[in-house]
Design a protein around this motif. Structure first.
Motif, PDB file in Angstrom:
ATOM      1  N   ALA A  18       1.075  -1.622  -0.060  1.00  0.00           N
ATOM      2  CA  ALA A  18      -0.045  -0.081   0.565  1.00  0.00           C
ATOM      3  C   ALA A  18       0.989   1.247  -0.430  1.00  0.00           C
ATOM      4  O   ALA A  18       0.413   2.316  -0.257  1.00  0.00           O
ATOM      5  CB  ALA A  18      -0.771  -0.081   1.258  1.00  0.00           C
ATOM      6  N   SER A  21       2.273   1.755  -3.549  1.00  0.00           N
ATOM      7  CA  SER A  21       1.301   2.173  -4.616  1.00  0.00           C
ATOM      8  C   SER A  21       0.838   3.398  -4.423  1.00  0.00           C
ATOM      9  O   SER A  21      -0.059   4.283  -5.734  1.00  0.00           O
ATOM     10  CB  SER A  21       0.328   1.129  -3.763  1.00  0.00           C
ATOM     11  OG  SER A  21      -0.475   1.458  -2.586  1.00  0.00           O
ATOM     12  N   SER A  22       1.803   3.948  -3.492  1.00  0.00           N
ATOM     13  CA  SER A  22       1.010   5.501  -3.130  1.00  0.00           C
ATOM     14  C   SER A  22       2.318   6.795  -3.311  1.00  0.00           C
ATOM     15  O   SER A  22       1.768   6.879  -3.418  1.00  0.00           O
ATOM     16  CB  SER A  22       1.182   6.122  -1.551  1.00  0.00           C
ATOM     17  OG  SER A  22       1.901   5.410  -0.877  1.00  0.00           O
ATOM     18  N   TYR A  87       3.085   7.415   6.451  1.00  0.00           N
ATOM     19  CA  TYR A  87       2.131   6.835   4.930  1.00  0.00           C
ATOM     20  C   TYR A  87       0.843   7.369   5.258  1.00  0.00           C
ATOM     21  O   TYR A  87      -0.151   8.213   5.016  1.00  0.00           O
ATOM     22  CB  TYR A  87       2.088   5.750   4.364  1.00  0.00           C
ATOM     23  CG  TYR A  87       0.902   5.402   3.656  1.00  0.00           C
ATOM     24  CD1 TYR A  87       0.979   5.546   2.107  1.00  0.00           C
ATOM     25  CD2 TYR A  87       0.103   4.041   4.215  1.00  0.00           C
ATOM     26  CE1 TYR A  87      -0.141   5.444   2.065  1.00  0.00           C
ATOM     27  CE2 TYR A  87      -1.566   3.854   3.110  1.00  0.00           C
ATOM     28  CZ  TYR A  87      -1.208   3.858   2.513  1.00  0.00           C
ATOM     29  OH  TYR A  87      -2.081   3.592   1.390  1.00  0.00           O
ATOM     30  N   ASN A  90       0.565  11.551   5.432  1.00  0.00           N
ATOM     31  CA  ASN A  90       0.989  12.117   4.325  1.00  0.00           C
ATOM     32  C   ASN A  90       2.103  12.734   4.803  1.00  0.00           C
ATOM     33  O   ASN A  90       2.641  13.737   4.038  1.00  0.00           O
ATOM     34  CB  ASN A  90      -0.307  12.760   4.258  1.00  0.00           C
ATOM     35  CG  ASN A  90      -1.501  12.458   3.589  1.00  0.00           C
ATOM     36  OD1 ASN A  90      -1.242  11.113   3.028  1.00  0.00           O
ATOM     37  ND2 ASN A  90      -2.537  12.640   4.380  1.00  0.00           N
ATOM     38  N   ASN A 155       1.084   1.127  -8.376  1.00  0.00           N
ATOM     39  CA  ASN A 155       0.739   2.950  -9.043  1.00  0.00           C
ATOM     40  C   ASN A 155       1.477   3.116 -11.239  1.00  0.00           C
ATOM     41  O   ASN A 155       0.869   4.479 -11.477  1.00  0.00           O
ATOM     42  CB  ASN A 155       1.194   3.751  -8.005  1.00  0.00           C
ATOM     43  CG  ASN A 155       1.086   5.205  -7.767  1.00  0.00           C
ATOM     44  OD1 ASN A 155      -0.146   5.576  -8.667  1.00  0.00           O
ATOM     45  ND2 ASN A 155       1.779   6.044  -6.886  1.00  0.00           N
ATOM     46  N   ALA A 162      -5.264   2.809  -8.181  1.00  0.00           N
ATOM     47  CA  ALA A 162      -4.504   2.951  -6.792  1.00  0.00           C
ATOM     48  C   ALA A 162      -4.469   4.353  -5.778  1.00  0.00           C
ATOM     49  O   ALA A 162      -4.705   4.582  -4.258  1.00  0.00           O
ATOM     50  CB  ALA A 162      -2.584   3.291  -7.472  1.00  0.00           C
ATOM     51  N   LEU A 163      -5.418   5.563  -6.968  1.00  0.00           N
ATOM     52  CA  LEU A 163      -5.628   6.539  -6.138  1.00  0.00           C
ATOM     53  C   LEU A 163      -7.021   6.238  -4.938  1.00  0.00           C
ATOM     54  O   LEU A 163      -7.204   6.247  -4.306  1.00  0.00           O
ATOM     55  CB  LEU A 163      -5.966   7.708  -7.003  1.00  0.00           C
ATOM     56  CG  LEU A 163      -5.818   9.467  -6.231  1.00  0.00           C
ATOM     57  CD1 LEU A 163      -5.332   9.973  -5.499  1.00  0.00           C
ATOM     58  CD2 LEU A 163      -6.504   9.772  -7.300  1.00  0.00           C
ATOM     59  N   LYS A 166      -6.304   4.178  -1.897  1.00  0.00           N
ATOM     60  CA  LYS A 166      -5.349   4.697  -1.204  1.00  0.00           C
ATOM     61  C   LYS A 166      -6.177   5.103  -0.020  1.00  0.00           C
ATOM     62  O   LYS A 166      -5.507   3.765   0.963  1.00  0.00           O
ATOM     63  CB  LYS A 166      -5.360   6.092  -2.202  1.00  0.00           C
ATOM     64  CG  LYS A 166      -3.892   6.179  -0.812  1.00  0.00           C
ATOM     65  CD  LYS A 166      -3.706   7.926  -0.970  1.00  0.00           C
ATOM     66  CE  LYS A 166      -2.270   8.234  -0.463  1.00  0.00           C
ATOM     67  NZ  LYS A 166      -1.755   9.872  -1.142  1.00  0.00           N
ATOM     68  N   LYS A 170      -5.771   2.092   3.580  1.00  0.00           N
ATOM     69  CA  LYS A 170      -5.186   3.220   5.040  1.00  0.00           C
ATOM     70  C   LYS A 170      -6.051   2.680   6.903  1.00  0.00           C
ATOM     71  O   LYS A 170      -5.477   2.173   6.787  1.00  0.00           O
ATOM     72  CB  LYS A 170      -5.665   4.644   4.913  1.00  0.00           C
ATOM     73  CG  LYS A 170      -4.521   5.279   4.093  1.00  0.00           C
ATOM     74  CD  LYS A 170      -4.006   6.693   4.617  1.00  0.00           C
ATOM     75  CE  LYS A 170      -3.118   7.094   3.837  1.00  0.00           C
ATOM     76  NZ  LYS A 170      -2.485   8.323   3.497  1.00  0.00           N
TER      77      LYS A 170
END
Length: 290
Positions: A18, A21-22, A87, A90, A155, A162-163, A166, A170
């Protein structure tokens, strides 16, 4: 216990996927092009934190084995869990992953060297051991490098998906990680674990808190005020320095064959994730000097 460890590994791999992928490949290019934050963060983790731990352990009134246990906690980098906090809030996740990848290689040398130094200083004895390079490299690759790389590829080729996933990832990963750590903690207690008692927790807690809070806050302040690093990257450095890998610390104590040395790691695990998360949310709210 093997089943629990396998479950934890699976959850950590999902977490790292995860995280990957961000990110984009250019995020890592930016880190090594502008390497100041990376250099400061790595120095804070591998030099400043162990020195702080040795100083606090030296002036503490703990038994020698517990002093060495504090050292062991301080020299075990946070790994996937600290990456996950970056993550979640942010912060600079690419910087977090890069720091974890490099310190995971350096720990082959730093953990045996500093553990043996701690035993020599505080216990006036010697204990020579080393980490299995092949086994540890595979564990690092399996849990961090491979899933993160797969996440990066995901991603790159499926950016919209992926977006879209997200935020759900999380939430799911936070719940799964919390459940697995709770299961592991209570399973260790029921199976005899370290036999830690409440009085020992109270005696260890002030020193574990001191190492955790001082290393996290000071590394953030020094990164930001002394080196002019952005708030986001300074926060990432604070997270990486403050949150340690307590599972690895318990494993190292087992290699030294000392139940007592594992107790500081257990105490550290009780609070460090939550205090690190609180610290990150607070300082990430101060988005200036970026």
């Amino acid at each position: 216990m093997d089943l629990i460890d396998q479950l934890m590994s699976a959850v950590l791999m999902l977490v790292t996927f995860a995280i990957g992928s961000s990110l984009k490949f250019k995020d890592f290019e930016n880190i090594f092009t502008h390497a100041k934050a990376f250099t400061v963060g790595l120095t804070a983790q591998m030099v400043f934190l162990p020195l702080l731990a040795f100083a606090i352990a030296y002036f503490s009134d703990l038994p020698p084995a517990l002093k060495v246990g504090l050292i062991i906690v301080a020299i075990c980098p946070g790994g996937t869990t600290s990456n996950f906090v970056s993550y979640l809030v942010n912060a600079d996740t690419a910087l977090a992953v890069a720091l974890t990848s490099i310190n995971s290689l350096l720990m082959f040398f730093t953990i045996p060297t500093l553990t043996n130094l701690g035993i020599s200083i505080f216990m006036h004895s010697s204990s020579e051991f080393s980490l299995s390079m092949t086994e540890t490299f595979w564990e690092v690759s399996k849990i961090i490098i491979i899933p993160a790389f797969l996440g990066l590829l995901f991603n790159r080729y499926y950016p919209n998906l992926a977006l879209k996933i997200k935020i759900p990832l999380k939430i799911i990963n936070t719940i799964l990680l919390g459940l697995v750590f709770i299961i592991k903690f209570f399973a260790d207690q029921e199976s005899g674990g370290t036999g830690i008692v409440f009085e020992e927790i109270l005696s260890i807690l002030p020193y574990a808190l001191a190492i955790h809070l001082l290393s996290m806050v000071l590394s953030y302040i020094i990164s930001k005020k002394t080196f002019g690093i952005s708030n986001v990257q300074a926060t990432t450095i604070g997270i990486e320095v403050g949150l340690q890998n307590t599972v690895l610390a318990i494993y190292i104590a087992g290699l030294v064959q000392s139940v007592e040395m594992a107790k500081p790691a257990l105490v550290y695990a009780m609070f460090s994730f939550f205090t690190t998360l609180a610290f990150a949310f607070i300082v990430m709210g101060r988005r200036y000097n970026q």
